[in-house]
Design a protein around this motif. Sequence first.
Motif, PDB file in Angstrom:
ATOM      1  N   GLY A 197       0.788  -1.152  -0.122  1.00  0.00           N
ATOM      2  CA  GLY A 197       0.202   0.192   0.250  1.00  0.00           C
ATOM      3  C   GLY A 197       0.543   1.641   0.035  1.00  0.00           C
ATOM      4  O   GLY A 197       0.394   1.927  -0.257  1.00  0.00           O
ATOM      5  N   SER A 198       1.758   1.351   0.488  1.00  0.00           N
ATOM      6  CA  SER A 198       2.544   2.451   0.612  1.00  0.00           C
ATOM      7  C   SER A 198       3.265   2.465  -0.589  1.00  0.00           C
ATOM      8  O   SER A 198       3.589   3.690  -1.145  1.00  0.00           O
ATOM      9  N   ALA A 199       3.948   1.656  -1.134  1.00  0.00           N
ATOM     10  CA  ALA A 199       3.958   1.524  -2.765  1.00  0.00           C
ATOM     11  C   ALA A 199       3.649   2.186  -3.185  1.00  0.00           C
ATOM     12  O   ALA A 199       3.550   2.802  -4.847  1.00  0.00           O
ATOM     13  N   LEU A 200       2.576   1.679  -3.843  1.00  0.00           N
ATOM     14  CA  LEU A 200       1.321   2.701  -4.594  1.00  0.00           C
ATOM     15  C   LEU A 200       1.010   3.611  -3.833  1.00  0.00           C
ATOM     16  O   LEU A 200       1.199   4.495  -4.719  1.00  0.00           O
ATOM     17  N   SER A 201       0.367   4.266  -2.947  1.00  0.00           N
ATOM     18  CA  SER A 201       0.444   5.720  -2.883  1.00  0.00           C
ATOM     19  C   SER A 201       1.160   6.121  -2.742  1.00  0.00           C
ATOM     20  O   SER A 201       1.228   7.631  -3.267  1.00  0.00           O
ATOM     21  N   GLY A 202       2.723   6.078  -2.670  1.00  0.00           N
ATOM     22  CA  GLY A 202       3.784   6.889  -2.737  1.00  0.00           C
ATOM     23  C   GLY A 202       3.811   6.608  -4.495  1.00  0.00           C
ATOM     24  O   GLY A 202       4.163   8.044  -4.908  1.00  0.00           O
ATOM     25  N   ALA A 203       3.963   6.023  -4.927  1.00  0.00           N
ATOM     26  CA  ALA A 203       3.450   5.783  -6.835  1.00  0.00           C
ATOM     27  C   ALA A 203       2.601   7.359  -7.130  1.00  0.00           C
ATOM     28  O   ALA A 203       2.560   8.301  -8.183  1.00  0.00           O
ATOM     29  N   LEU A 204       1.776   6.689  -6.645  1.00  0.00           N
ATOM     30  CA  LEU A 204       0.357   7.731  -6.887  1.00  0.00           C
ATOM     31  C   LEU A 204       0.840   9.482  -6.210  1.00  0.00           C
ATOM     32  O   LEU A 204       0.671  10.593  -7.177  1.00  0.00           O
ATOM     33  N   ALA A 205       1.439   9.498  -5.334  1.00  0.00           N
ATOM     34  CA  ALA A 205       1.907  10.681  -5.025  1.00  0.00           C
ATOM     35  C   ALA A 205       3.172  11.592  -5.843  1.00  0.00           C
ATOM     36  O   ALA A 205       2.789  12.648  -6.107  1.00  0.00           O
ATOM     37  N   TRP A 206       3.941  10.396  -6.304  1.00  0.00           N
ATOM     38  CA  TRP A 206       4.886  10.288  -7.111  1.00  0.00           C
ATOM     39  C   TRP A 206       4.217  11.134  -8.711  1.00  0.00           C
ATOM     40  O   TRP A 206       4.778  12.576  -9.394  1.00  0.00           O
ATOM     41  N   LEU A 207       3.607  10.362  -8.781  1.00  0.00           N
ATOM     42  CA  LEU A 207       2.957  10.902 -10.707  1.00  0.00           C
ATOM     43  C   LEU A 207       2.186  12.473 -10.515  1.00  0.00           C
ATOM     44  O   LEU A 207       2.482  13.350 -11.082  1.00  0.00           O
ATOM     45  N   LYS A 208       2.109  12.639  -9.297  1.00  0.00           N
ATOM     46  CA  LYS A 208       1.391  14.476  -9.525  1.00  0.00           C
ATOM     47  C   LYS A 208       2.793  15.299  -8.700  1.00  0.00           C
ATOM     48  O   LYS A 208       1.713  16.741  -9.093  1.00  0.00           O
ATOM     49  N   THR A 209       3.942  15.205  -9.251  1.00  0.00           N
ATOM     50  CA  THR A 209       4.946  15.720  -8.860  1.00  0.00           C
ATOM     51  C   THR A 209       5.029  16.470 -10.594  1.00  0.00           C
ATOM     52  O   THR A 209       4.573  16.338 -11.083  1.00  0.00           O
ATOM     53  N   GLU A 210       6.414  17.441 -10.486  1.00  0.00           N
ATOM     54  CA  GLU A 210       5.623  17.751 -12.128  1.00  0.00           C
ATOM     55  C   GLU A 210       6.467  16.804 -12.793  1.00  0.00           C
ATOM     56  O   GLU A 210       6.261  16.727 -13.853  1.00  0.00           O
ATOM     57  N   ARG A 211       7.651  15.929 -12.700  1.00  0.00           N
ATOM     58  CA  ARG A 211       8.059  15.394 -13.609  1.00  0.00           C
ATOM     59  C   ARG A 211       7.525  14.125 -13.418  1.00  0.00           C
ATOM     60  O   ARG A 211       7.318  13.655 -14.625  1.00  0.00           O
ATOM     61  N   GLY A 212       6.717  13.710 -12.419  1.00  0.00           N
ATOM     62  CA  GLY A 212       5.550  12.469 -12.278  1.00  0.00           C
ATOM     63  C   GLY A 212       4.546  12.695 -13.695  1.00  0.00           C
ATOM     64  O   GLY A 212       4.008  12.336 -14.290  1.00  0.00           O
TER      65      GLY A 212
END
Length: 261
Positions: A197-212
């Motif tokens: 769950g941490s990996a998925l939530s972390g991925a979704l958070a990163w995808l909201k960054t500028e590079r993500g």
Amino acid sequence: MPNKMSQEKEALLRALGAEVVRTPDDEPWDSARSHIGVAKRLRQEIRYGVILDQYGNVNNPLAHECTTGPEIIAAVVSTPSTPTKPSSLKVDVFVAGAGTGGTVTGVSRALKKEHNPECIVVGVDPIGSILALPERLNDESPKPYVVEGIGYDFVPQVLSRDPADIDHWVKTDDGDAFQAVQRLMKTEGLLVGGSSGSALSGALAWLKTERGQKVAQTEGLNVVILLADGIRNYMSKEWFLDFALGPGPPRIPQTTSDKGN
């Protein structure tokens, strides 16, 4: 093992004939009473005692560089690109939680050395742990969290925090992690544990960054998220029983005084 460890993990070890020694969760990693300190003492007391040492054994990341990484590459390369589901046929982003750091370090090296040098690797670290870089991402001191299997109050030797291996770090909290677990179970049928769950939530958070966002908006790029645990080890945990058997909306578990492992 630390007291935070689930009963399922202890039961499995005992079924295999192991003697299990519980250690206090609130002991720092370098204390003689911590799980590491007790293991070192037992190694001296037990004839032919050996510590495999997942924190410092170079074979930890090497195993993932030689096996897990190539397995991921083979799966992505062998999945054809179609008009409805275009693919770069490469791993463009890899996201994984960091415990010892062996997995994210080893897989990163497998991906970047020959497969795709431009692959972006994102490490996920729970709030309360000190593994993430830069240091400003972390709290001033380690704090307790519920998720097991990732995060530490020290930096293991096998974890490479070199930007050449891990490009970005994301911090996650228990609430987001367990909501992601519930989402994976209900929508994907994947019976995973908290670190997934941490990996998925972390991925979704990163995808909201500028590079993500640039990655998310580019058709055909492949984002691989490693779901490293299963629910078998956590079925007696309150957060899972409340989610699975509770009559109302599941409650998000609250952090206790236990440390991560």
